[in-house]
Design an enzyme around this catalytic site. Sequence first.
Site, mmCIF file in Angstrom:
data_model
loop_
_atom_site.group_PDB
_atom_site.id
_atom_site.type_symbol
_atom_site.label_atom_id
_atom_site.label_comp_id
_atom_site.label_asym_id
_atom_site.label_seq_id
_atom_site.Cartn_x
_atom_site.Cartn_y
_atom_site.Cartn_z
ATOM 1 N N LEU A 299 -4.320 6.320 -4.527
ATOM 2 C CA LEU A 299 -5.544 6.826 -3.894
ATOM 3 C C LEU A 299 -6.483 5.738 -3.366
ATOM 4 O O LEU A 299 -7.488 6.068 -2.736
ATOM 5 C CB LEU A 299 -6.316 7.707 -4.885
ATOM 6 C CG LEU A 299 -5.632 8.992 -5.341
ATOM 7 C CD1 LEU A 299 -6.528 9.732 -6.340
ATOM 8 C CD2 LEU A 299 -5.307 9.901 -4.177
ATOM 9 N N HIS A 300 -6.170 4.465 -3.607
ATOM 10 C CA HIS A 300 -7.135 3.420 -3.245
ATOM 11 C C HIS A 300 -8.537 3.818 -3.724
ATOM 12 O O HIS A 300 -9.462 4.008 -2.932
ATOM 13 C CB HIS A 300 -7.179 3.202 -1.724
ATOM 14 C CG HIS A 300 -6.037 2.403 -1.181
ATOM 15 N ND1 HIS A 300 -5.895 2.139 0.162
ATOM 16 C CD2 HIS A 300 -4.983 1.808 -1.795
ATOM 17 C CE1 HIS A 300 -4.798 1.417 0.357
ATOM 18 N NE2 HIS A 300 -4.234 1.218 -0.814
ATOM 19 N N ALA A 480 -10.347 7.909 0.203
ATOM 20 C CA ALA A 480 -10.108 8.314 1.584
ATOM 21 C C ALA A 480 -8.690 7.962 2.027
ATOM 22 O O ALA A 480 -8.319 8.204 3.166
ATOM 23 C CB ALA A 480 -11.128 7.647 2.513
ATOM 24 N N HIS A 481 -7.906 7.358 1.117
ATOM 25 C CA HIS A 481 -6.542 6.937 1.442
ATOM 26 C C HIS A 481 -5.591 7.511 0.396
ATOM 27 O O HIS A 481 -5.618 7.074 -0.759
ATOM 28 C CB HIS A 481 -6.418 5.413 1.439
ATOM 29 C CG HIS A 481 -7.431 4.712 2.284
ATOM 30 N ND1 HIS A 481 -7.846 3.411 2.041
ATOM 31 C CD2 HIS A 481 -8.107 5.116 3.384
ATOM 32 C CE1 HIS A 481 -8.732 3.060 2.949
ATOM 33 N NE2 HIS A 481 -8.920 4.075 3.773
ATOM 34 N N GLN A 482 -4.782 8.463 0.778
ATOM 35 C CA GLN A 482 -3.802 9.041 -0.146
ATOM 36 C C GLN A 482 -2.405 8.620 0.310
ATOM 37 O O GLN A 482 -2.034 8.835 1.462
ATOM 38 C CB GLN A 482 -3.928 10.565 -0.189
ATOM 39 C CG GLN A 482 -5.298 11.046 -0.660
ATOM 40 C CD GLN A 482 -6.310 11.161 0.454
ATOM 41 O OE1 GLN A 482 -5.989 11.661 1.531
ATOM 42 N NE2 GLN A 482 -7.538 10.736 0.219
#
Length: 549
Positions: A299-300, A480-482
């Site tokens: 997920l960052h 916001a990054h998956q």
Amino acid sequence: MHENDSTLQQSLINKGLNVTLDSKNNTLKIKCDAVVVGSGSGGGVAASVLSNAGHKVLVLEKGNYFVPEDYSSLEGPSMDQQYECGRMLASVDSRILVLAGSTVGGGSAVNWSACIRTPKKVLKEWSEEHKLSIFSSLEYLSAMETVCERIGVNENCTQEGLQNQVLRKGCQNLGLKVDYVPRNSSGNNHYCGSCGYGCPKGEKQGTQVTWLVDAVEKGGVIITGCKAERFLFESNYRSGNTRKKKCLGVLAKTLKSRVTMKLQIEAKVTISAGGALLTPPLMISSGLKNKNIGRNLHLHPVLMTWGYFPESKSDLKGKVYKGGKITSVHKVLSSSTCDDLKSDIRAIIETPLLGPASFASLCPWESGLDFKQRMLNFPRTSHLITIIRDKSSGQVTKEGRVSYKLDSTDKENMRAGLQQAVRILIAAGAVEVGTHRSDGQRIRINENISEDEIEEFIDSVCPMDGVLWPGESWNLYSSAHQIGSCRMGVNQNEGVVDENGESWEAERLFVCDASVLPTAIGVNPMITIQSTAYCISSRIVDFLRKGQE
């Protein structure tokens, strides 16, 4: 949006599709060469590459289509219309807020413009440790060049907004390196301030104004407000290889009440590009069993720090809601004495889009008066985000249910990033700095405060993980990054798809989105997703050509 049961069939025929009505089952049967589920960075690229190769492509997108004139830049309606779950999707323990685009263009329509190429260290890891040669190939490097050219990546920014000025000034005053971030905007002076709600100037080059335009110009068709329900497989399929199924297409439904018919799309190849949150549930609901589906979700994770810069006491100009969202980045390096580890990046620090409502929802509650003062200070309250390349991972096997928990290494890297961010804010001239921890953690900076007091405060900044018991502090993470939930692997034990993006279980079913990436990346992933999608879709073109020979 405006179709109904009596018009949809003819509309699709007019677009060059082979369509028949099964009135008994109230189903429209559509034939094409390739059906793509999703229109974001993966699906948009796939649609373009396949259409340009002469194939009839149909794209299904459950979100709606917007042009620049449609974007209001208002926080509430924009999030409701363009984000998954109205930007209110949280992990099952409510500790992580997950932001994912849900519109034509997907995340590329609402992201913050950062265009960072896949780090060389990551490519080496994927090619050597995961034995995926595609990531060490000239094919991939060439794909990155093609992607950057098509979406207009621009490496020169001549005007920065307040938050990026803060990051740059703070780093420079501390003697820290700060880099400019390339962006996919049409000019050096792109300064809209609200690209996360859709770019109202039409300058940001998301897939809806680049790759998908290419696809439509070559005969591609996009159906909006249409959700895939399950993949269709051939019954009693017998194959000479290890794959036990053959994908024939996808069954979908429209999300508009005016169309009651199901859509049954039959295609030579089916491409899942719904992203790391939606591709796994779709594969599972279709009956696929690979143990990696939905696992390995990265997920960052992000936490924020903030600093208040009143105009009367700062030479920095502007408001936090103006200017490019990400134009600068600082990399937090390891302090190890080992030469091999000195270059390790523990975290990166960038700047966010944070509207007044989002800001209000994150502010710890102390009192009504304090809250009003925070809101009055909002225009000059600059935030920095700390992003880590997470080693820990979660899972998403059901739509809307994300499970995730950080491990100790990730928490330490987050702590290092948060503390560095606070130092940067102070060095840039903030009169008050803090976090969004539930206890209202903050400190005022003035001429009377000592260096020891500042260091003591910085040392106290860390990612608290208390359960929600009275008196305990906690943080709300965001993502916001998956990435990685249907990862690429050398065999079915290591991954969901092979190096061509094809499912290890089902022939002619490909995955072309962020879910195929083997691990987290540690930087904004758009270029990596699009470059990987370009390679996979080019290989699908080869696959189709060989099938015709």
